[in-house]
Design a protein around this motif. Sequence first.
Motif, PDB file in Angstrom:
ATOM      1  N   ASP A  43       0.811  -1.220   0.000  1.00 39.36           N
ATOM      2  CA  ASP A  43       0.000   0.000   0.000  1.00 39.36           C
ATOM      3  C   ASP A  43       0.845   1.271   0.000  1.00 39.36           C
ATOM      4  N   LEU A  44       1.922   1.279   0.778  1.00 47.56           N
ATOM      5  CA  LEU A  44       2.668   2.517   1.006  1.00 47.56           C
ATOM      6  C   LEU A  44       3.922   2.653   0.142  1.00 47.56           C
ATOM      7  N   GLY A  45       4.488   1.532  -0.298  1.00 50.06           N
ATOM      8  CA  GLY A  45       5.693   1.604  -1.119  1.00 50.06           C
ATOM      9  C   GLY A  45       5.524   2.443  -2.369  1.00 50.06           C
ATOM     10  N   PRO A  46       4.477   2.192  -3.179  1.00 47.77           N
ATOM     11  CA  PRO A  46       4.285   3.001  -4.391  1.00 47.77           C
ATOM     12  C   PRO A  46       4.031   4.474  -4.100  1.00 47.77           C
ATOM     13  N   VAL A  47       3.340   4.754  -2.988  1.00 47.58           N
ATOM     14  CA  VAL A  47       3.059   6.155  -2.627  1.00 47.58           C
ATOM     15  C   VAL A  47       4.355   6.869  -2.260  1.00 47.58           C
ATOM     16  N   LEU A  48       5.196   6.204  -1.489  1.00 44.59           N
ATOM     17  CA  LEU A  48       6.488   6.795  -1.133  1.00 44.59           C
ATOM     18  C   LEU A  48       7.338   7.043  -2.376  1.00 44.59           C
ATOM     19  N   ALA A  49       7.329   6.098  -3.304  1.00 47.12           N
ATOM     20  CA  ALA A  49       8.136   6.235  -4.527  1.00 47.12           C
ATOM     21  C   ALA A  49       7.701   7.439  -5.351  1.00 47.12           C
ATOM     22  N   ASP A  50       6.416   7.805  -5.273  1.00 44.31           N
ATOM     23  CA  ASP A  50       5.890   8.930  -6.048  1.00 44.31           C
ATOM     24  C   ASP A  50       5.907  10.247  -5.279  1.00 44.31           C
ATOM     25  N   THR A  51       6.421  10.215  -4.055  1.00 47.29           N
ATOM     26  CA  THR A  51       6.419  11.410  -3.203  1.00 47.29           C
ATOM     27  C   THR A  51       7.739  12.161  -3.311  1.00 47.29           C
ATOM     28  N   ARG A  52       7.645  13.471  -3.416  1.00 47.70           N
ATOM     29  CA  ARG A  52       8.855  14.295  -3.475  1.00 47.70           C
ATOM     30  C   ARG A  52       9.538  14.356  -2.118  1.00 47.70           C
ATOM     31  N   HIS A  53      10.795  14.731  -2.130  1.00 51.56           N
ATOM     32  CA  HIS A  53      11.523  14.928  -0.880  1.00 51.56           C
ATOM     33  C   HIS A  53      10.947  16.130  -0.124  1.00 51.56           C
ATOM     34  N   SER A  54      11.134  16.114   1.177  1.00 51.24           N
ATOM     35  CA  SER A  54      10.629  17.204   2.013  1.00 51.24           C
ATOM     36  C   SER A  54      11.301  18.518   1.643  1.00 51.24           C
ATOM     37  N   GLU A  55      10.578  19.613   1.854  1.00 51.80           N
ATOM     38  CA  GLU A  55      11.112  20.935   1.528  1.00 51.80           C
ATOM     39  C   GLU A  55      11.764  21.604   2.734  1.00 51.80           C
ATOM     40  N   LYS A  56      11.370  21.199   3.942  1.00 58.69           N
ATOM     41  CA  LYS A  56      11.941  21.781   5.148  1.00 58.69           C
ATOM     42  C   LYS A  56      13.177  20.996   5.561  1.00 58.69           C
ATOM     43  N   GLY A  57      14.220  21.723   5.926  1.00 61.60           N
ATOM     44  CA  GLY A  57      15.449  21.075   6.336  1.00 61.60           C
ATOM     45  C   GLY A  57      15.278  20.157   7.523  1.00 61.60           C
ATOM     46  N   TYR A  58      14.431  20.548   8.467  1.00 63.49           N
ATOM     47  CA  TYR A  58      14.188  19.731   9.654  1.00 63.49           C
ATOM     48  C   TYR A  58      13.623  18.373   9.274  1.00 63.49           C
ATOM     49  N   ASP A  59      12.771  18.342   8.255  1.00 67.81           N
ATOM     50  CA  ASP A  59      12.145  17.088   7.816  1.00 67.81           C
ATOM     51  C   ASP A  59      13.048  16.266   6.916  1.00 67.81           C
ATOM     52  N   GLY A  60      14.138  16.862   6.433  1.00 68.41           N
ATOM     53  CA  GLY A  60      15.100  16.132   5.626  1.00 68.41           C
ATOM     54  C   GLY A  60      14.949  16.378   4.133  1.00 68.41           C
ATOM     55  N   HIS A  61      15.941  17.038   3.517  1.00 68.51           N
ATOM     56  CA  HIS A  61      15.878  17.360   2.087  1.00 68.51           C
ATOM     57  C   HIS A  61      15.966  16.112   1.201  1.00 68.51           C
ATOM     58  N   LEU A  62      16.432  15.002   1.780  1.00 63.54           N
ATOM     59  CA  LEU A  62      16.483  13.734   1.044  1.00 63.54           C
ATOM     60  C   LEU A  62      15.619  12.690   1.760  1.00 63.54           C
ATOM     61  N   THR A  63      14.523  13.163   2.318  1.00 63.40           N
ATOM     62  CA  THR A  63      13.598  12.295   3.049  1.00 63.40           C
ATOM     63  C   THR A  63      12.198  12.449   2.473  1.00 63.40           C
ATOM     64  N   ARG A  64      11.528  11.330   2.269  1.00 60.36           N
ATOM     65  CA  ARG A  64      10.148  11.341   1.775  1.00 60.36           C
ATOM     66  C   ARG A  64       9.216  11.052   2.955  1.00 60.36           C
ATOM     67  N   ARG A  65       8.115  11.800   3.039  1.00 62.35           N
ATOM     68  CA  ARG A  65       7.156  11.624   4.127  1.00 62.35           C
ATOM     69  C   ARG A  65       5.740  11.563   3.563  1.00 62.35           C
ATOM     70  N   VAL A  66       5.011  10.555   3.984  1.00 63.57           N
ATOM     71  CA  VAL A  66       3.620  10.369   3.564  1.00 63.57           C
ATOM     72  C   VAL A  66       2.755  10.262   4.814  1.00 63.57           C
ATOM     73  N   SER A  67       1.734  11.101   4.911  1.00 64.72           N
ATOM     74  CA  SER A  67       0.858  11.120   6.077  1.00 64.72           C
ATOM     75  C   SER A  67      -0.513  10.525   5.732  1.00 64.72           C
ATOM     76  N   SER A  68      -1.503  10.750   6.607  1.00 64.36           N
ATOM     77  CA  SER A  68      -2.879  10.259   6.412  1.00 64.36           C
ATOM     78  C   SER A  68      -2.889   8.757   6.138  1.00 64.36           C
ATOM     79  N   LEU A  69      -2.185   7.994   6.952  1.00 66.77           N
ATOM     80  CA  LEU A  69      -1.974   6.583   6.631  1.00 66.77           C
ATOM     81  C   LEU A  69      -3.231   5.726   6.715  1.00 66.77           C
ATOM     82  N   PHE A  70      -4.172   6.078   7.577  1.00 64.61           N
ATOM     83  CA  PHE A  70      -5.397   5.273   7.633  1.00 64.61           C
ATOM     84  C   PHE A  70      -6.187   5.385   6.331  1.00 64.61           C
ATOM     85  N   ARG A  71      -5.963   6.472   5.602  1.00 67.04           N
ATOM     86  CA  ARG A  71      -6.607   6.627   4.297  1.00 67.04           C
ATOM     87  C   ARG A  71      -5.870   5.851   3.208  1.00 67.04           C
ATOM     88  N   ARG A  72      -4.612   5.522   3.464  1.00 69.25           N
ATOM     89  CA  ARG A  72      -3.772   4.948   2.412  1.00 69.25           C
ATOM     90  C   ARG A  72      -3.515   3.449   2.563  1.00 69.25           C
TER      91      ARG A  72
END
Length: 287
Positions: A43-72
């Motif tokens: 369920d989550l692997g394809p979503v992560l692969a299509d997600t851009r890296h975070s824009e905030k430095g704190y969240d990681g410029h080379l880090t992908r984050r996907v929320s709303s997991l109960f929906r996904r």
Amino acid sequence: MAELTRVKSDAELDDVVEILEREGSVIIEDYVDDVTFQGLWADLGPVLADTRHSEKGYDGHLTRRVSSLFRRTTHLTPVVTQPLYLGASRRIMEVPSHMWVGRARIPVTPNIQLSATQAIQIDPGQGKQPLHRDDSLHLRRHPGPTSRVQLMLALSEFTAANGATLVIPGSHHWDDERAPTYAEATPAAMPAGSALLWLGGVYHGGGANTTDKPRTSLTVSLDLGNLRQEENQFLAVPRETVLALPEEVRRLLGYDRCPPGLGWYEMEDPHIVLENPEAEPAIRTAD
């Protein structure tokens, strides 16, 4: 550098609670079964692969984050309701208290709620995240009562080289003037399918990924029910999705009242209206 304590998924709840209260963190091996693990990846692997890296430095410029997991994904319920996680969270945060109403001394015990859900993928080249306390979101003071218990499920192996979460054991006992250092932190190295639990007052942060493969995880937080949720679950999870979940999870998502009197709708239990909109309480009007 202190080693993090590890237990099996069939450990005694009392033992896990004792470890968390003493050390602030614990690794639970074999946290989920293969069906749940594979379902989460599907369920989550394809979503992560299509997600851009975070824009905030704190969240990681080379880090992908996907929320709303109960929906996904439909495989999150066993992660949240795993007895050691949910049981320890209830035991640690649902602490009896009391209040005075006039001359009556009223016992009251708060409940807990789901606060945030997120899948996180740390890609090669990502540096260390700043060490922080998750309960700082609610401006909690330390040392003090625990208001959050966090979980990090390893969807891939966690190693010191690929960005395993860094944890400072015992740091929930520190006051608010002591700053954390990376030298005090221990990487939560663990096999895929294991989970790291930690208290909201523990200093931690994502590690640096110096390998050529991503590190993937899923995180869930449970907070006291009288605090605002970090993630707005009422917008994150559609009503039809909520209705497909067990009642225990619906109430954890926020369709519940927290004693002594938070979260009501027309002064009634919001779960009644969630299940049956036609049963909406009548508005009280003056005669």
